[in-house]
Structures are given as C-alpha cells and as structure tokens.
Design an enzyme around this catalytic site. Sequence first.
Site, PDB file in Angstrom:
ATOM      1  N   THR A  41      -3.671 -14.500 -59.802  1.00  0.00           N
ATOM      2  CA  THR A  41      -4.515 -13.358 -59.748  1.00  0.00           C
ATOM      3  C   THR A  41      -3.952 -12.183 -60.450  1.00  0.00           C
ATOM      4  O   THR A  41      -2.653 -12.495 -60.883  1.00  0.00           O
ATOM      5  CB  THR A  41      -4.682 -12.793 -58.158  1.00  0.00           C
ATOM      6  OG1 THR A  41      -3.530 -12.462 -57.573  1.00  0.00           O
ATOM      7  CG2 THR A  41      -4.887 -14.126 -57.405  1.00  0.00           C
ATOM      8  N   ASP A  42      -4.825 -11.233 -60.557  1.00  0.00           N
ATOM      9  CA  ASP A  42      -4.148  -9.863 -61.334  1.00  0.00           C
ATOM     10  C   ASP A  42      -2.821  -9.621 -60.452  1.00  0.00           C
ATOM     11  O   ASP A  42      -1.827  -9.333 -61.035  1.00  0.00           O
ATOM     12  CB  ASP A  42      -5.108  -8.870 -61.225  1.00  0.00           C
ATOM     13  CG  ASP A  42      -6.398  -9.205 -62.097  1.00  0.00           C
ATOM     14  OD1 ASP A  42      -5.944 -10.057 -63.078  1.00  0.00           O
ATOM     15  OD2 ASP A  42      -7.369  -8.611 -62.176  1.00  0.00           O
ATOM     16  N   CYS A  43      -2.826  -9.705 -59.330  1.00  0.00           N
ATOM     17  CA  CYS A  43      -1.561  -9.043 -58.267  1.00  0.00           C
ATOM     18  C   CYS A  43      -0.670 -10.331 -58.215  1.00  0.00           C
ATOM     19  O   CYS A  43       0.486  -9.817 -57.984  1.00  0.00           O
ATOM     20  CB  CYS A  43      -2.100  -8.524 -57.082  1.00  0.00           C
ATOM     21  SG  CYS A  43      -3.397  -9.519 -56.189  1.00  0.00           S
ATOM     22  N   TYR A  44      -1.084 -11.418 -58.225  1.00  0.00           N
ATOM     23  CA  TYR A  44      -0.093 -12.526 -58.168  1.00  0.00           C
ATOM     24  C   TYR A  44      -0.341 -13.542 -59.183  1.00  0.00           C
ATOM     25  O   TYR A  44      -0.950 -14.640 -59.180  1.00  0.00           O
ATOM     26  CB  TYR A  44      -0.198 -13.207 -56.828  1.00  0.00           C
ATOM     27  CG  TYR A  44       0.035 -12.425 -55.557  1.00  0.00           C
ATOM     28  CD1 TYR A  44       1.494 -12.605 -54.989  1.00  0.00           C
ATOM     29  CD2 TYR A  44      -0.863 -11.848 -55.094  1.00  0.00           C
ATOM     30  CE1 TYR A  44       1.718 -11.757 -54.055  1.00  0.00           C
ATOM     31  CE2 TYR A  44      -0.560 -11.023 -54.002  1.00  0.00           C
ATOM     32  CZ  TYR A  44       0.686 -11.032 -53.382  1.00  0.00           C
ATOM     33  OH  TYR A  44       1.185 -10.227 -52.412  1.00  0.00           O
TER      34      TYR A  44
END
Lengths: 403, 136
Positions: free
Chosen positions: A138-141
């Site tokens: 994901t964008d954060c992970y």
Amino acid sequence: MAKTIAEINEKIKKGQAVVVNAEEIIEIVARKGAAQAAKEVDVVTTGTFGPMCSSGAYFNFGHTKPKIKAGGGTALLNGVPAYTGWAAVDLYIGATALPDDDPRNKIHPGEFAYGGSHVIEALVAGQDVRLEVAAYGTDCYPRKHLDTWINLKDLNEAVLFNTRNAYQNYNVAVNLSHKTIYTYLGTLKPDLGNANYCSAGQLSPLLNDPFLKTIGLGTRIWLGGGVGYVAWQGTQFNPQAPRSENGVPKRPAQTLAVIGDLKQMKARWLKGVSFVGYGTTLNVGIGVPIPLLNEEIARYVSVRDEEVQCAVVDYSEAYPQGKPEVLGEVNYAQLKSGEIEVKGKKVPAAGLSSYKNALVIANDLKEQIKKGEFLLTEKVADLPAEKAPPFKPLNERPVKEAK
Amino acid sequence: MAAKKIVLTFPKSKIDKPIVYKLIKDYDLVFNIMKASITPDQEGHMVLELSGEPGHIDRGIQFLKEQGVRVEPLSKEIKVDWDKCVQCGACVAICPTGALYVKDRKTMEVVFDPEKCIACELCIRPCPPRAIKVHF
C-alpha cells in the site's frame, strides 16, 4: 471460620502459608475432616499436562524498513501458515495449523510431523524461526515480501492465548469397529482393543473446584512454566453437564481461556505433538492454586480419582456422527489401574494427559507459593456457571445454490 | 544360561519343513517366538529369543545355517528420548509385549524395558512427541 484471599496472601508473603497439592489434601481431609483441613491448609495446588488443541500464540514481530502490512496477506512460520487478519505486524499461530504442502491424510493415516504447535515450542525453546510474509503493498506499507529469521527474545509482545484449555473431565475413547482408527485421543485398536482417556483426574484443576467458586476471570495461574491468567470462560463451556452427587461433572463440562507472556514460559511445558491420522496439537501445562477459604472448598479439593466418573464413548461411530450414546461410565481409579470393563470385555486403558507431569506442575506451583513467589488473586468476575447458555451443536441451514 | 535374539529368514524351499523344533530336541534350547510370518511360496521370517548354554546356542545357530536359514542378530533397537517424552500413555496402549509400561500406578510413570521389546515399531507413530526412534 472462613478465610479471605487477602489473609492467605499475607501468610504467603511471610512464608507461612500451608500449601499442599491436590493429592496430599485427600488424605488430610480424610483424617481430619473438611472443616479442620480448611483451618489448617491455606492453598491446594492442582495441575494438568495434556494435548489441548485450542491453543496458540500471537506476537508482534516489529516493523520493517520499508514497512510491510502482513494483514490481508499471508505469513509462514517455519512453513506453517499464521493468521494475518490484523494490523501490519501482528500474527497468530494456532497449534493445529499445518504447512500447505503437508500431505495430511492423503495416505491415511498421515504423519503430521510438524505444525503450529511445533513452531510455538521452537519459539519458546529460543530457536530461530523463519518468517515469510507476502503482502499486497500500500502507499503506507509498500513492501511486498519479507523472508527473515525471528527469535522470541526480539519480538515485541509474544503472548500465549488459548481459547479452550483445562477441560473439566473428558470422554474415554474406544473403538467398536473392526478396523484401527486414528483420533485426537490416540490410536484406537479395533473391537475394543484399548481405551484412551485424557484428564489428570484428582489433580485436574477444574475437577477440584467443580462449581468454579474460586476460579474466575483474572485468576492467576501457572501456565506453560510461567505465569498466566484466566482470560474468559473457554469455548464449549458447559456447566450444565450432568454431575455426580459430589458436584463433579461426569461429562466434558467447563473450560478455561487462558493468557500469559510466552517469553517467560518453558518449552518443556509447551510441547508440539503429532497425533497420527489426526493432526498436530500442543501439550500445555497448567496449574491452578485453589484457596481453601472454607469447609465447602476443602470438601471439593478432596475429590479422589474413584469419585470422578466419566463416559466411555465409541469414536468409530457415536462421536464422529454426533450421537449422544455412551457405552457406560467408569472412574479415574479404574482408568489408572490400566484396565476397564466395557460391554463385558476387559479393555486396557491408557492416559494421554500425563499424571506424572501434572504432579510436577502442582508441586512446582506449591513450592513457588511456599516461597512467597506466587500470590493468589481475587477473581474479577465469575465465569457464567449456571447462567451460561447451553452448549449446542450447529443448527445447520444448508445454502441452496442459486440457479 | 545365556540368551540371544535372532532374526531368521527361511528360503521358499524350506518353509514347509519342520526345523526350529530341533533346537529344542537336539540342542536343548528354549525359544520364544517373538514374531513370525510365513507365507506359502514366499520367504518366511521369524524373530526368536534363544536361551540355553552358550555352546548350545552357537551349535543351534550353526544347525540353522546348515539348513539354509539366514540367521542375523536382532540388531534393531528401539530407543526412547526421555527429554522429548511427555509421559502420556499413548505407547503403553499400543505396545504388544508390555515393554513400554506404567511402572507404578500411583505415579503413573511410563518406562521402557528393552529386554521385552521385539522392535515391532508399532509405538513409533502413535507417540505424540515422536520420542521413540529405531536404531540400526
């Protein structure tokens, strides 16, 4: 005169508490009576060490750089799938989980040489365990793959959390069919060839407190060689099971959900085991201290093997088909003699729960309390007891395929 | 008196001939048949424990060899790893000779008597912690 847990704890702290195990109290009550025993003895320790399938551990393995979210992805520990349906780096590994490539029972009976329970034992033994994570990113992970060694000492939190342990009584399994069967109660030879049971009987925690007068939410216990707590009633909690006159259930009845810090536990008391033809499970060691608050409790803890009845059940037909028939009742003194009688036939009996190790646990807990290292707790709340909803089978409502 | 455990393999041509009774009759030996499988038109196998005077045992084994029977020592050995053993009784229920047994019905300690073991290996898989191994 009744005692309180606070008073007992004061004596424990001063090293003055009188502590005996659940075997020793039998003779004391027989000799002096329950009222006198309740005055003289402060704590009775119980123990059990047997296969308990609804066991597992969760842990937080720490964030990677760049970060990865195992949640929604897959994770393997030494090749055994762990549950990832949480946040980024929390995992739960259950005792019965098996590697995807384990052949199971394709060639019956399967070996089930390695599963989640063995991973837990390896972690507790301080061995490095391989962790493989596949995530979607994901964008954060952003990270998608991880393949690393982990070790219990480096994990953030590592917690044993078992949803059903310490069954209060259990079935005796036999096989009425003409072929060998392979069950979670061991290998059962045909035509009543043997009978396997699974309880520590007179040492077993919940058989010594049949109505859970002292054991409840928050009770501090000996768990896996460390300290644990009663977290909730266990699943399949069934206080309505039929009881003998002494109040002791004659069928599988109440259970405990237990929790504790995995880092202070010992591999000897959390052992991965394999039941041929069935699967893997975890042998869990549990000890529960019972405060002798009054005469009634002294009576309960004086329960002897011959006073605990249990049901003999056919595991070739009645158990797998969910039929209620039992072939008769026997007590633990008969079972421990090594031979019981079923349908007029003498059948050799063996236990899967280790009485010898149950006694080691009860004695270890006894020594810890005597030395002032283990204090008793007031329960925070009662487990539901008589108010519990009945333990029921699934009301199956088959789904019809849409045409 | 001495004792020896041996594994006999009878060739196809010999399995219909009475042989082992001669160990008693001619060599004054006592034997205990621990395991035997004889299938017509195939090889036969037998595990025997022989006991008697040492010289008699040697001469009895020589006799068997002269009859075309293959004689090998029972070299398979079952060992229990007591660190792995959880002291349950799964093996006790399975062991056909009582080599794995509960020593004392009060402590319920499970022990192993190698003297009684016939290395049938039935205990290996039912042992939940897989603490029992065969050594050759």
